[in-house]
Design a protein around this motif. Structure first.
Motif, PDB file in Angstrom:
ATOM      1  N   ILE A  40       0.839  -1.195   0.000  1.00 48.47           N
ATOM      2  CA  ILE A  40       0.000   0.000   0.000  1.00 48.47           C
ATOM      3  C   ILE A  40       0.876   1.249   0.000  1.00 48.47           C
ATOM      4  O   ILE A  40       2.048   1.207   0.409  1.00 48.47           O
ATOM      5  CB  ILE A  40      -0.966   0.039   1.208  1.00 48.47           C
ATOM      6  N   GLU A  41       0.313   2.314  -0.494  1.00 49.18           N
ATOM      7  CA  GLU A  41       1.011   3.594  -0.529  1.00 49.18           C
ATOM      8  C   GLU A  41       0.062   4.649   0.024  1.00 49.18           C
ATOM      9  O   GLU A  41      -1.075   4.761  -0.437  1.00 49.18           O
ATOM     10  CB  GLU A  41       1.427   3.927  -1.957  1.00 49.18           C
ATOM     11  N   GLN A  45       2.960   9.172  -0.135  1.00 48.41           N
ATOM     12  CA  GLN A  45       3.735   8.266  -0.992  1.00 48.41           C
ATOM     13  C   GLN A  45       4.685   7.381  -0.200  1.00 48.41           C
ATOM     14  O   GLN A  45       5.687   6.904  -0.719  1.00 48.41           O
ATOM     15  CB  GLN A  45       4.486   9.036  -2.075  1.00 48.41           C
ATOM     16  N   LYS A  46       4.366   7.127   1.071  1.00 49.59           N
ATOM     17  CA  LYS A  46       5.134   6.182   1.882  1.00 49.59           C
ATOM     18  C   LYS A  46       4.512   4.801   1.707  1.00 49.59           C
ATOM     19  O   LYS A  46       3.310   4.629   1.848  1.00 49.59           O
ATOM     20  CB  LYS A  46       5.095   6.598   3.350  1.00 49.59           C
ATOM     21  N   GLN A  47       5.357   3.828   1.392  1.00 50.76           N
ATOM     22  CA  GLN A  47       4.870   2.482   1.147  1.00 50.76           C
ATOM     23  C   GLN A  47       5.084   1.578   2.352  1.00 50.76           C
ATOM     24  O   GLN A  47       6.051   1.727   3.092  1.00 50.76           O
ATOM     25  CB  GLN A  47       5.577   1.883  -0.071  1.00 50.76           C
ATOM     26  N   ILE A  62       3.922  -3.612   8.083  1.00 46.30           N
ATOM     27  CA  ILE A  62       5.382  -3.559   8.081  1.00 46.30           C
ATOM     28  C   ILE A  62       5.824  -2.335   7.289  1.00 46.30           C
ATOM     29  O   ILE A  62       5.471  -2.195   6.111  1.00 46.30           O
ATOM     30  CB  ILE A  62       5.988  -4.834   7.449  1.00 46.30           C
ATOM     31  N   ASP A  63       6.580  -1.457   7.925  1.00 45.00           N
ATOM     32  CA  ASP A  63       7.169  -0.321   7.216  1.00 45.00           C
ATOM     33  C   ASP A  63       8.353  -0.818   6.395  1.00 45.00           C
ATOM     34  O   ASP A  63       9.120  -1.667   6.853  1.00 45.00           O
ATOM     35  CB  ASP A  63       7.635   0.754   8.201  1.00 45.00           C
ATOM     36  N   ASN A  99      10.766  -7.464   9.202  1.00 46.10           N
ATOM     37  CA  ASN A  99      10.688  -6.076   9.661  1.00 46.10           C
ATOM     38  C   ASN A  99      10.765  -5.075   8.507  1.00 46.10           C
ATOM     39  O   ASN A  99      10.844  -3.873   8.727  1.00 46.10           O
ATOM     40  CB  ASN A  99      11.805  -5.779  10.667  1.00 46.10           C
ATOM     41  N   GLY A 100      10.805  -5.587   7.268  1.00 43.27           N
ATOM     42  CA  GLY A 100      10.877  -4.719   6.103  1.00 43.27           C
ATOM     43  C   GLY A 100      12.269  -4.233   5.771  1.00 43.27           C
ATOM     44  O   GLY A 100      12.448  -3.364   4.913  1.00 43.27           O
TER      45      GLY A 100
END
Length: 200
Positions: A40-41, A45-47, A62-63, A99-100
């Motif tokens: 997701i965004e 615009q942070k995914q 999860i970032d 943790n991405g």
């Protein structure tokens, strides 16, 4: 996100049902063993990734340590993604932990914005297709870094558009194509391919 129960054809908004609230849009979705993986965004615009356990009706957000991700899939307990590297000015593959965070990078020749992006369940291979014309389908060996052409990205009188490619099992996969020939009706073709046809 519309979810349909194939047993009784009932439907629901899965994200509403699980009280998943986000301000943005769904960029990509993948499925494996009763789990959904969503890219997701948000409006800035942070995914991030959302993992939904469909048997437990739970989810985890999860970032991501990388941004500009255009495709993602499960890779065993990890994840694999294709993203645009701003410094290198090209797409790269990366393996992400739970943790991405990036644990490994790959540079592959034919990586572009993907329209097909499927990892085998054993985590050995990746099927991917470029989102540009001419479209091609490629098989990538994650362990040794070898890349194999399944459908070459060439333009000739017969144009092959890959509608879907996915794994039957760890040793074979399906390809659904639209075949366009001048002066003929368009054809749809579904075929099964073996990994061993390409990896010797």
């Amino acid at each position: 996100m519309l979810a349909i129960n194939l047993n009784d054809l009932s439907s629901c908004d899965l994200l509403d049902k699980l009280n998943i609230d986000y301000n943005g849009f769904l960029y990509w979705a993948a499925y494996q063993k009763n789990k959904l993986l969503l890219l997701i965004e948000d409006a800035q615009q942070k995914q991030s990734l959302i993992i939904i356990d469909l048997t437990k009706n739970t989810h985890q957000v999860i970032d991501l340590a990388v941004q500009n991700v255009n495709a993602v899939d499960f890779l065993g307990p990890l994840f694999i993604c294709s993203y645009y590297n701003e410094q290198l000015k090209r797409n790269q593959l990366a393996v992400l932990d739970s943790n991405g965070k990036v644990t490994r990078y790959f540079n592959i020749k034919n990586n572009n914005v993907s329209v097909v992006f499927r990892a085998s369940e054993d985590g050995k291979y990746l099927l991917f297709s470029q989102g540009k014309t001419p479209q091609g389908l490629f098989l990538y060996n994650i362990n040794d870094g070898c890349e194999y052409v399944v459908i070459p990205p060439v333009v000739n009188e017969t144009y092959r558009h890959i509608l879907y490619a996915g794994w039957k099992d760890d040793e074979s996969f399906y390809i659904l194509e639209l075949i366009v020939k001048p002066g003929s009706e368009d054809e749809y073709a579904l075929r099964e391919e073996k990994v061993s046809q390409y990896v010797k």
